[in-house]
Design an enzyme around this catalytic site. Sequence first.
Site, PDB file in Angstrom:
ATOM      1  N   HIS A   1     115.655  32.129  -5.439  1.00 53.15           N
ATOM      2  CA  HIS A   1     116.629  33.130  -5.901  1.00 53.15           C
ATOM      3  C   HIS A   1     117.879  33.119  -5.018  1.00 53.15           C
ATOM      4  O   HIS A   1     118.444  34.171  -4.732  1.00 53.15           O
ATOM      5  CB  HIS A   1     116.059  34.563  -5.870  1.00 53.15           C
TER       6      HIS A   1
ATOM      7  N   HIS B   1     100.138  39.600  -9.318  1.00 52.47           N
ATOM      8  CA  HIS B   1     101.592  39.722  -9.524  1.00 52.47           C
ATOM      9  C   HIS B   1     101.999  38.712 -10.592  1.00 52.47           C
ATOM     10  O   HIS B   1     101.610  37.545 -10.537  1.00 52.47           O
ATOM     11  CB  HIS B   1     102.286  39.430  -8.195  1.00 52.47           C
TER      12      HIS B   1
ATOM     13  N   GLU C   1     105.104  37.636 -11.339  1.00 53.84           N
ATOM     14  CA  GLU C   1     106.225  36.720 -11.117  1.00 53.84           C
ATOM     15  C   GLU C   1     105.689  35.291 -11.170  1.00 53.84           C
ATOM     16  O   GLU C   1     104.586  34.993 -10.707  1.00 53.84           O
ATOM     17  CB  GLU C   1     106.938  37.005  -9.786  1.00 53.84           C
TER      18      GLU C   1
ATOM     19  N   ASP D   1     105.989  32.484  -9.809  1.00 47.55           N
ATOM     20  CA  ASP D   1     105.514  31.644  -8.703  1.00 47.55           C
ATOM     21  C   ASP D   1     104.015  31.855  -8.476  1.00 47.55           C
ATOM     22  O   ASP D   1     103.365  31.033  -7.822  1.00 47.55           O
ATOM     23  CB  ASP D   1     106.299  31.888  -7.405  1.00 47.55           C
TER      24      ASP D   1
ATOM     25  N   HIS E   1     106.525  43.219  -5.179  1.00 48.71           N
ATOM     26  CA  HIS E   1     107.964  43.259  -5.271  1.00 48.71           C
ATOM     27  C   HIS E   1     108.470  43.518  -6.702  1.00 48.71           C
ATOM     28  O   HIS E   1     109.667  43.711  -6.926  1.00 48.71           O
ATOM     29  CB  HIS E   1     108.422  41.918  -4.674  1.00 48.71           C
TER      30      HIS E   1
ATOM     31  N   ASP F   1     102.742  39.331  -2.448  1.00 50.65           N
ATOM     32  CA  ASP F   1     104.037  39.169  -1.779  1.00 50.65           C
ATOM     33  C   ASP F   1     104.087  39.894  -0.424  1.00 50.65           C
ATOM     34  O   ASP F   1     104.818  39.458   0.484  1.00 50.65           O
ATOM     35  CB  ASP F   1     105.168  39.696  -2.671  1.00 50.65           C
TER      36      ASP F   1
ATOM     37  N   TYR G   1     111.676  37.158   5.039  1.00 53.64           N
ATOM     38  CA  TYR G   1     111.118  37.447   3.718  1.00 53.64           C
ATOM     39  C   TYR G   1     111.266  38.932   3.389  1.00 53.64           C
ATOM     40  O   TYR G   1     111.704  39.314   2.302  1.00 53.64           O
ATOM     41  CB  TYR G   1     109.633  37.039   3.701  1.00 53.64           C
TER      42      TYR G   1
ATOM     43  N   HIS H   1     102.264  33.918  -0.111  1.00 55.48           N
ATOM     44  CA  HIS H   1     103.225  32.956   0.463  1.00 55.48           C
ATOM     45  C   HIS H   1     102.946  32.811   1.950  1.00 55.48           C
ATOM     46  O   HIS H   1     102.748  33.811   2.652  1.00 55.48           O
ATOM     47  CB  HIS H   1     104.663  33.452   0.315  1.00 55.48           C
TER      48      HIS H   1
HETATM   49 FE1  FEO Z   1     107.502  38.382  -6.371  1.00 51.57          FE
HETATM   50 FE2  FEO Z   1     106.192  35.627  -4.763  1.00 51.57          FE
HETATM   51  O1  FEO Z   1     106.793  36.667  -6.216  1.00 51.57           O
END
Ligand code: FEO
Length: 395
Positions: A25, A79, A81, A83, A145, A164, A192, A226
Site C-alpha cells: 500500500h 482477517h 484482507e 494477503d 486492521h 495483523d 508496522y 506477518h
Molecule cells: Fe490487514 Fe495483513 O492485512
Amino acid sequence: MLTAVQIKPDVYWVGALDWNARSFHGYRTEDGITYNAYLILDEKVTLIDTAKVTFKDEFLSRLSSVIDPSKIDVLVCNHVEMDHSGNVPTIKGLAPNVEIYASAPQGVKELTAHYHDLGYKGVKTGDTLNIGKRTLTFVQTPMVHWPDNMVTYDAYDKILFSNDAFGQHYASTGRFDDEVDLPEVMRQARKYYANIVQPYRMQAANAVKAVRKLGPDAIDIIAPAHGVCWRSHVADILDAYENVFTSGKLEDKALVVYDSMWGSTDKIAHAITDGFMAAGVPATLMDLKDNHVSDAMTVFLDAKYVAVGSPTLNSQMLPTVAEFVTYMKGLSPKNEGRVGIPFGSYGWAPLGPKNIAAELEGIGFDLPLGTIARNWLPDDAYLEGVRQQVIDLVK
Ligand code: FEO
C-alpha cells in the site's frame, strides 16, 4: 516440497516468504513481507489463515509437506484482507467439506463479497470451537486492521494467533524473535504499527487489554500473520504496544523532515537539527528526496518535536512534502502536546512554509515558533538564530 516449521508439537508454520516485496500500500517494505499461515494437527485438522493468492504454490507446498490439504477440516479466517484470505477458495476447492470460520457479521460479509458464499460460519468474541484436544477461543479485534479482524487463542498450546496485531513486515528464514536480528524486528514492529495500525490506536489498545486479561502465563507464543513469532520477547512486544505505540505518549525527540530546491531549506533543516543536538534532544533529519514517508512516520510516532520544511513551488509546498503531510494526516496521529516547526525558504511568497503551518495547526500541533520562513538565502547569522530558537524552545 518447501519447508514447514514446527512451532509447537503438532502446530506448524505453513506460510510464504515474499522476499522481494518492497511496497505494501505504498509503505516501503525494505525487509520484504511474510504471509503467515498455521496448521494445527488435531482431531479436526485446522488451518489458521492462508496467504496472498500469488503465493499459492509456495503456501500449498509447505502445507503439503505436513499433510494432504484435502484433509483440512477447519479454516479460521482471522482477517479477510487478501494477503491472508487470498487462498480461501483454494482450500475450499481442495477440501470441499472444510468449515470456514470468520468474525460475525463483518468477516462473513467481507468473505462473501470477495469469494462469494462458500458457506462461512460467523463467530463472535468468547465463542469457542473444539477441534479435539484443543479448544480455540475467538476474540474480535475490529479495525486492527479492518472491521472484520479477530484473533484466535489456543489455550492448549498457549498460542495467540494474532493476525495483523503484533506483526512486522519482515521476511526471514528464522521464524522466531530469538532467531533473527531482534532490534531490526522491533523496528519493523514499530514501523508496522506506525504505518498500518496507528489510526486504530484505541482498538489496538483494547486488543492488548484482551491479551492481558488472559493472564501472565497464558501465552507462550504470539503468532502474527506477518513476520516472526514472538516467543522470547512476548513481554517486550506487549509492553511496546501498551506503553509506546498505543499510548500516545511523546518522547523528547525530534523529526526534521523536508525537501529543498536549491539548498536553502536544507540549510535551515540542518540548523534546526543542530539546535536539537546542542540541547541534547535526539533528532533525525530526513530529506524526502532520499527518505520514504513510511520511514519518516516510524520516527514521527512518538516524537514530541516535528519540523516540516519546504520552499514555495508555484504557491504550494513541494509535492514530496505534501505527500508526507497527507500521509501523516491520514494516519490520524494523536497530536496532543506535539510541537510543530514549519519552515522553509521562498523567493517571492512564503506560501510553502505557511501552508505547512496551516496544515499542522489544523491537526492540533502547537507552533510556539510560528513559521520559520526565509526570503531567498539564509546566511550564517540567520541560521545561528534558527539554531538558538530551537535551543531556547527545548530548554
Ligand atoms: Fe490487514 Fe495483513 O492485512
